[in-house]
Design a protein around this motif. Structure first.
Motif, mmCIF file in Angstrom:
data_model
loop_
_atom_site.group_PDB
_atom_site.id
_atom_site.type_symbol
_atom_site.label_atom_id
_atom_site.label_comp_id
_atom_site.label_asym_id
_atom_site.label_seq_id
_atom_site.Cartn_x
_atom_site.Cartn_y
_atom_site.Cartn_z
ATOM 1 N N LEU A 3 31.058 29.511 47.951
ATOM 2 C CA LEU A 3 30.536 30.457 46.976
ATOM 3 C C LEU A 3 31.552 30.696 45.866
ATOM 4 C CD1 LEU A 3 28.122 32.318 46.390
ATOM 5 C CD2 LEU A 3 29.351 34.124 47.571
ATOM 6 N N SER A 4 31.196 30.342 44.643
ATOM 7 C CA SER A 4 32.117 30.478 43.516
ATOM 8 C C SER A 4 31.713 31.619 42.598
ATOM 9 C CB SER A 4 32.178 29.166 42.726
ATOM 10 O OG SER A 4 30.886 28.824 42.241
ATOM 11 N N ILE A 5 30.749 32.392 43.037
ATOM 12 C CA ILE A 5 30.257 33.516 42.246
ATOM 13 C C ILE A 5 30.643 34.811 42.962
ATOM 14 C CG2 ILE A 5 28.178 34.649 41.351
ATOM 15 C CD1 ILE A 5 26.894 31.832 41.341
ATOM 16 N N ALA A 6 31.095 35.790 42.187
ATOM 17 C CA ALA A 6 31.557 37.046 42.785
ATOM 18 C C ALA A 6 30.472 37.657 43.659
ATOM 19 C CB ALA A 6 31.960 38.022 41.687
ATOM 20 N N LYS A 7 30.886 38.154 44.818
ATOM 21 C CA LYS A 7 29.931 38.732 45.762
ATOM 22 C C LYS A 7 29.215 39.935 45.160
ATOM 23 C CE LYS A 7 33.350 41.624 48.200
ATOM 24 N NZ LYS A 7 32.755 42.926 47.854
ATOM 25 N N GLU A 8 29.871 40.629 44.200
ATOM 26 C CA GLU A 8 29.246 41.791 43.563
ATOM 27 C C GLU A 8 27.971 41.397 42.808
ATOM 28 O OE1 GLU A 8 33.529 42.884 44.162
ATOM 29 O OE2 GLU A 8 32.445 41.095 43.500
ATOM 30 N N VAL A 9 27.970 40.178 42.251
ATOM 31 C CA VAL A 9 26.782 39.696 41.537
ATOM 32 C C VAL A 9 25.642 39.463 42.521
ATOM 33 C CG1 VAL A 9 25.843 37.796 40.168
ATOM 34 C CG2 VAL A 9 28.151 38.663 39.690
ATOM 35 N N ILE A 10 25.958 38.804 43.617
ATOM 36 C CA ILE A 10 24.942 38.532 44.634
ATOM 37 C C ILE A 10 24.396 39.844 45.212
ATOM 38 C CG2 ILE A 10 24.493 37.363 46.825
ATOM 39 C CD1 ILE A 10 25.219 35.451 44.590
ATOM 40 N N GLU A 11 25.311 40.765 45.479
ATOM 41 C CA GLU A 11 24.911 42.027 46.107
ATOM 42 C C GLU A 11 24.100 42.917 45.177
ATOM 43 O OE1 GLU A 11 28.663 43.557 47.339
ATOM 44 O OE2 GLU A 11 28.834 42.203 49.074
ATOM 45 N N ALA A 12 24.278 42.740 43.860
ATOM 46 C CA ALA A 12 23.514 43.536 42.901
ATOM 47 C C ALA A 12 22.013 43.294 43.046
ATOM 48 C CB ALA A 12 23.964 43.221 41.480
ATOM 49 N N TYR A 13 21.653 42.120 43.581
ATOM 50 C CA TYR A 13 20.239 41.784 43.747
ATOM 51 C C TYR A 13 19.786 41.895 45.211
ATOM 52 C CZ TYR A 13 20.264 40.251 38.920
ATOM 53 O OH TYR A 13 20.353 40.215 37.539
ATOM 54 N N GLY A 14 20.619 42.522 46.047
ATOM 55 C CA GLY A 14 20.201 42.777 47.417
ATOM 56 C C GLY A 14 20.524 41.677 48.405
ATOM 57 N N GLY A 90 18.144 48.858 38.988
ATOM 58 C CA GLY A 90 17.203 48.872 37.881
ATOM 59 C C GLY A 90 17.756 48.316 36.586
ATOM 60 N N ASP A 91 18.951 47.725 36.640
ATOM 61 C CA ASP A 91 19.533 47.139 35.430
ATOM 62 C C ASP A 91 18.879 45.795 35.118
ATOM 63 O OD1 ASP A 91 21.331 49.259 35.206
ATOM 64 O OD2 ASP A 91 22.780 48.279 36.545
ATOM 65 N N LEU A 92 18.892 45.425 33.841
ATOM 66 C CA LEU A 92 18.281 44.166 33.418
ATOM 67 C C LEU A 92 19.150 42.970 33.766
ATOM 68 C CD1 LEU A 92 16.872 45.194 29.915
ATOM 69 C CD2 LEU A 92 15.703 45.149 32.127
ATOM 70 N N MET A 93 20.445 43.200 33.977
ATOM 71 C CA MET A 93 21.374 42.146 34.364
ATOM 72 C C MET A 93 22.415 42.727 35.306
ATOM 73 S SD MET A 93 22.167 39.990 30.877
ATOM 74 C CE MET A 93 22.518 41.489 29.962
ATOM 75 N N ALA A 94 23.087 41.837 36.007
ATOM 76 C CA ALA A 94 24.236 42.245 36.811
ATOM 77 C C ALA A 94 25.490 41.903 36.018
ATOM 78 C CB ALA A 94 24.241 41.511 38.144
ATOM 79 N N SER A 95 26.411 42.838 35.924
ATOM 80 C CA SER A 95 27.652 42.582 35.191
ATOM 81 C C SER A 95 28.847 42.771 36.111
ATOM 82 C CB SER A 95 27.777 43.513 33.980
ATOM 83 O OG SER A 95 27.759 44.864 34.378
ATOM 84 N N HIS A 96 29.830 41.894 35.953
ATOM 85 C CA HIS A 96 31.044 41.971 36.765
ATOM 86 C C HIS A 96 32.161 41.227 36.040
ATOM 87 C CE1 HIS A 96 33.607 42.242 40.287
ATOM 88 N NE2 HIS A 96 33.826 40.933 40.217
ATOM 89 N N ASN A 97 33.290 41.884 35.857
ATOM 90 C CA ASN A 97 34.449 41.286 35.180
ATOM 91 C C ASN A 97 34.072 40.694 33.821
ATOM 92 O OD1 ASN A 97 36.120 41.996 37.278
ATOM 93 N ND2 ASN A 97 36.086 39.962 38.247
ATOM 94 N N ASP A 98 33.300 41.465 33.055
ATOM 95 C CA ASP A 98 32.878 41.055 31.712
ATOM 96 C C ASP A 98 31.996 39.811 31.702
ATOM 97 O OD1 ASP A 98 34.242 43.159 30.443
ATOM 98 O OD2 ASP A 98 36.117 42.014 30.475
ATOM 99 N N GLU A 99 31.413 39.497 32.851
ATOM 100 C CA GLU A 99 30.419 38.435 32.921
ATOM 101 C C GLU A 99 29.051 39.059 33.173
ATOM 102 O OE1 GLU A 99 31.413 35.588 35.902
ATOM 103 O OE2 GLU A 99 32.841 34.529 34.618
#
Length: 358
Positions: A3-14, A90-99
């Motif tokens: 997994l090369s994507i921050a876990k916070e991004v994955i977790e933002a979508y459940g 309810g956000d339109l995107m997930a944001s993490h570390n300016d991504e």
């Protein structure tokens, strides 16, 4: 894969890192795109990173897509519009570390492709892009932000070209002398556009602005068009942006990277299929002026792309990736050859348009 994507991004979508698998997909050069598969229920999604170097206002894009999605849901609920899904918050995107990341539904039973191999594909693609604009005919374009300023503004592109020409090193100007003369000669295309630009018969519409063939999904079994994708450049524009770019990219069997200019020819059956597909949806709403400008749309977009390649060459090839020093110059020559083909075949092409309109 790791997994090369921050876990916070994955977790933002459940999801959690151990409940999904990720596979990088797509041929696009701007956004990173992954197929996300849930290991719990085998559902698939598209996870995409928004390139903020190109799209400097990602939330403006997200708001554009949501506004269009809401309108279509109200007025055409059966239309498939694969808009990004909201996060758990309810956000339109997930944001993490300016991504910025977004999750989109995966459209089962469809495929996208990079190269046209039959006229039916051109027809179906053009029909889908036309259908989206037709369904948004009554949409208030003023509520949409401009995701890339001056993206298809030919006058601005010409100004950028002349500025680059004045600043370019002597050797680059010498190498490109003939192409520069061709570019200057065709300035009349800019003037012709400006003569129509503010006409009430040439309205702003909701345009996709990137109608390459890979931005359409076709049914895997029937090859019938299903929907359009890659909605970052969905914004106000003229109809010539979409139809013109289809003419630019669908008509020739070879891309702008082809150096043998003898191969740059217009395939008349593909032109007819493209125009017919687009008009099958748009003929009922295009104004008389827009119908007059159907062939011009191709000239407009081909000339603009030629200018963009030439401008980049004169600036030292700082925008378009290259594999050899003169590649952008060769790309400009390629597009100017395609432009000359449009002019030389004008009578035949206009006859095809008239037949499609009738």
């Amino acid at each position: 894969m790791e997994l090369s994507i921050a876990k916070e991004v994955i977790e933002a979508y459940g999801f959690t890192a151990d409940t999904v698998s990720l596979q990088q997909i797509g041929s696009g050069h701007i956004n990173q795109t992954y197929l996300l598969s849930s290991l719990k229920d085998n559902k698939k999604y598209i996870l995409q990173n928004v390139n903020t170097e190109v799209f400097k206002m990602p939330f403006a894009i997200a708001n554009n897509i949501k506004a269009v999605a809401d309108y279509l849901k109200e007025h055409n609920p059966d239309y498939l519009f694969p808009a990004p899904m909201a996060t758990l918050n309810g956000d339109l995107m997930a944001s993490h570390n300016d991504e910025f990341w977004r999750l989109l539904p995966f459209v089962e039973g469809t495929f996208a492709f990079d190269t046209l191999s039959e006229t039916k594909q051109a027809y179906e693609a053009a029909k889908q892009f036309g259908k989206l604009s037709r369904l948004l005919n009554k949409f208030d374009t003023s509520v949409l932000s401009v995701s890339i300023p001056w993206f298809h503004d030919l006058a601005w592109r010409y100004e950028q070209f002349t500025f680059a020409l004045n600043q370019a090193p002597v050797n680059l100007k010498a190498n490109a002398h003939e192409v520069i003369e061709t570019a200057l000669h065709h300035h009349f295309i800019v003037d012709y556009y400006r003569s129509y630009e503010r006409s009430s018969e040439f309205p702003n519409r909701v345009m996709h602005h990137d109608t390459k063939i890979s931005n359409v999904l076709l049914n895997s079994s029937t090859n019938i068009g299903v929907c359009v994708i890659d909605l970052d450049t969905l914004m106000p524009g003229k109809f010539i942006s979409d139809l013109g770019d289809m003419i630019r990219t669908y008509l020739c069997a070879f891309s702008e990277n082809e150096k043998d200019l003898n191969k740059i020819k217009i395939r008349l059956p593909y032109f007819e299929a493209t125009v017919k597909g687009y008009l099958s949806e748009m003929a009922s709403i295009l104004t008389p002026t827009e119908k007059e400008l159907i062939l011009f749309s191709g000239k407009y977009m081909v000339y603009m792309q030629a200018l963009r390649f030439l401008t980049d060459y004169l600036k030292g090839s700082i925008y378009y990736p290259i594999t050899y020093p003169a590649q952008n110059l060769d790309r400009a020559k390629n597009q100017f050859k395609l432009l000359s083909e449009l002019f030389e075949s004008e009578k035949i092409l206009q006859d095809i348009i008239e037949e499609c309109l009738s």
